[in-house]
Design an enzyme around this catalytic site. Structure first.
Site, PDB file in Angstrom:
ATOM      1  N   THR A  37     -39.947  16.807  15.649  1.00  0.00           N
ATOM      2  CA  THR A  37     -39.465  16.947  16.952  1.00  0.00           C
ATOM      3  C   THR A  37     -40.615  17.315  17.778  1.00  0.00           C
ATOM      4  OG1 THR A  37     -37.354  17.435  16.289  1.00  0.00           O
ATOM      5  CG2 THR A  37     -37.798  17.934  18.714  1.00  0.00           C
ATOM      6  N   GLU A  78     -28.236  20.657   8.531  1.00  0.00           N
ATOM      7  CA  GLU A  78     -28.745  21.545   7.429  1.00  0.00           C
ATOM      8  C   GLU A  78     -28.060  21.409   6.538  1.00  0.00           C
ATOM      9  OE1 GLU A  78     -29.562  25.384   8.768  1.00  0.00           O
ATOM     10  OE2 GLU A  78     -30.845  24.662  10.708  1.00  0.00           O
ATOM     11  N   LYS A 101     -33.741  12.745  21.743  1.00  0.00           N
ATOM     12  CA  LYS A 101     -33.661  13.821  20.549  1.00  0.00           C
ATOM     13  C   LYS A 101     -33.465  15.232  21.407  1.00  0.00           C
ATOM     14  CE  LYS A 101     -34.490  16.319  16.742  1.00  0.00           C
ATOM     15  NZ  LYS A 101     -33.663  16.397  15.841  1.00  0.00           N
ATOM     16  N   ASN A 151     -29.790  17.432  21.406  1.00  0.00           N
ATOM     17  CA  ASN A 151     -29.774  18.872  20.972  1.00  0.00           C
ATOM     18  C   ASN A 151     -29.615  19.831  22.094  1.00  0.00           C
ATOM     19  OD1 ASN A 151     -30.028  18.412  18.263  1.00  0.00           O
ATOM     20  ND2 ASN A 151     -32.088  18.805  18.073  1.00  0.00           N
ATOM     21  N   ASP A 156     -35.673  23.655  20.495  1.00  0.00           N
ATOM     22  CA  ASP A 156     -35.264  22.508  21.471  1.00  0.00           C
ATOM     23  C   ASP A 156     -34.891  22.759  22.775  1.00  0.00           C
ATOM     24  OD1 ASP A 156     -36.194  21.140  18.946  1.00  0.00           O
ATOM     25  OD2 ASP A 156     -34.349  19.839  18.617  1.00  0.00           O
TER      26      ASP A 156
END
Length: 423
Positions: free
Chosen positions: A141, A168, A226, A230, A286
């Site tokens: 990222t 995860e 991305k 998030n 993020d």
């Protein structure tokens, strides 16, 4: 019969050689969730070198043992025929690779308000030196606008950005059944456009899901996909946490409110279980990077998403102390049951409970930890008690971001906001 057997064997050898010839050579830098899951996905049909700097991780992967907790990764390492070699030798891996996938960590640097992209740049520099014809796919990222900047800075055009959307503990599963594949490619570069299509085909080839949506954008738009995705998920977590804060403050049943809302198909039944805050590898860093990208752009919501996480942890801290009888009882001991982010995970990084633990310590409260995956007797200076019975006995109140069957028996001591419990 002997002649027929000889012909069959020769044909089989020819097919194997043909298959080997058609394989792409791919190097993957980094063996975390992103790197290892992509390595395994691609190694089903290609020759893959997985590069890491930790000898113990390399040894585990070559012995077909997963260094991270992920059911599908372990299953594929044990049962699938993979042309996968983990190595410490980056030069060996990069020299003959057609594609080099960068999946190194990019932690957020609070001093610079920017992702630490030094590991990405180190790989690009080495690949340019060893194999300038290789195509680099960045999966780490990165900030919005980074790919364009680094292509100019490094004077190296063979760079594509392809974001990951993995959970995860379910990283390989999410690669086998991807929601979409996004590739950011310079619009005017025909060579990279073709190579991006080839790489997208390799990802599709390794997946189980069919008819996967593939989106080609410019590099900066792919980076934005991305970070905005998030940040939206963090906003959703924060919304349900603030709903829960209201419900707990007013004596309402948060579960009933959330279940009633979630029956609306426009809202849905996901990312709606209250917690101590959002955490993990992606969302905290993020959202901060997203806010940094908004530095010269008017915003209220992005700023609020970042701030909401701290507000939630402060509220949870007050509620924990109230349950423990503080400040009337000065010498309370608060127990932290598990540091991990979620069930079936081994990740402590940026787990929300650590923020709550820090708040408690700043208030001068004694804190102890129960975390069976830790070998040390201390974590960030806080005592770790390995004996579960001793831990329960010592604590006035035990906090658990997520419930499990083990602590159901001591519910009277537990503070949690997990509305779905051990089920």
């Amino acid at each position: 019969w002997l002649l027929l057997l000889k012909i069959y064997k020769n044909k089989r050898k020819w097919r194997v050689k043909k298959m080997e010839k058609n394989k792409h050579i791919i190097a993957v830098a980094g063996t975390g969730y992103v790197g290892l899951s992509n390595s395994i996905l691609l190694a089903q049909n290609n020759k893959v070198y997985a590069v890491d700097i930790l000898p113990e991780k390399v040894e585990m992967i070559n012995n077909r043992k997963s260094p991270i907790v992920d059911k599908e990764i372990q299953e594929y390492l044990e049962t699938k025929r993979l042309d996968l070699n983990a190595t410490l030798d980056a030069e060996l891996a990069y020299t003959n690779a057609e594609f080099v996938v960068i999946a190194t960590p990019t932690n957020y640097d609070v001093k610079r308000n920017y992702f630490d992209t030094s590991s990405v740049e180190a790989v690009i520099k080495l690949v340019k030196q060893l194999n300038p014809n290789a195509i680099i796919i960045i999966k780490s990222t990165i900030p919005i606008g980074y790919t364009k900047l680094i292509r100019e800075k490094m004077e190296f055009e063979n760079i594509i950005f392809s974001p990951e959307f993995l959970r995860e503990g379910k990283a390989l599963y999410d690669n086998l059944y991807p929601s979409r594949i996004v590739l950011g490619v310079p619009e005017q570069n025909e060579k990279l456009q073709e190579k991006a299509q080839v790489f997208a085909g390799l990802l599709q080839q390794g997946a189980i899901k069919e008819n996967i949506s593939v989106l080609y954008t410019d590099t900066t738009e792919a980076e934005a996909v991305k970070l905005f995705a998030n940040t939206y998920l963090a906003m959703r977590v924060s919304f349900f946490n603030e709903l829960d804060t209201y419900a707990e403050s007013k004596g309402l049943n948060a579960k009933q409110i959330i279940e009633g809302m979630s029956l609306d198909p426009r809202i849905g039944n996901h990312y709606n279980n209250p917690s101590f805050g959002y955490g993990g590898y992606c969302l905290p860093k993020d959202t901060k990077q997203m806010l940094a990208n908004f530095e010269d752009v008017p915003n209220d919501l992005i700023k609020a998403i970042v701030n909401a996480n701290q507000t939630r942890k402060a509220f949870v801290t007050d509620q924990i102390l109230k349950k423990a009888g503080y400040p009337q009882k000065k010498d309370v001991v608060i127990g932290i049951y598990r540091l991990i982010m979620k069930a079936n995970s081994d990740n402590f990084r940026e787990s929300a409970v650590q923020g709550v633990m820090e708040n408690l310590l700043n208030r001068g409260v004694e804190v102890v930890i129960y975390e069976p995956t830790l070998a040390s007797d201390k974590f960030d200076g806080v005592p770790v008690i390995q004996d579960y019975s001793e831990f329960c006995e010592k604590c006035d109140c035990i906090i658990a971001n997520r419930m499990d069957e083990k602590i159901e028996q001591i519910k009277e001591k537990i503070y949690t906001r997990d509305i779905y419990g051990a089920n």
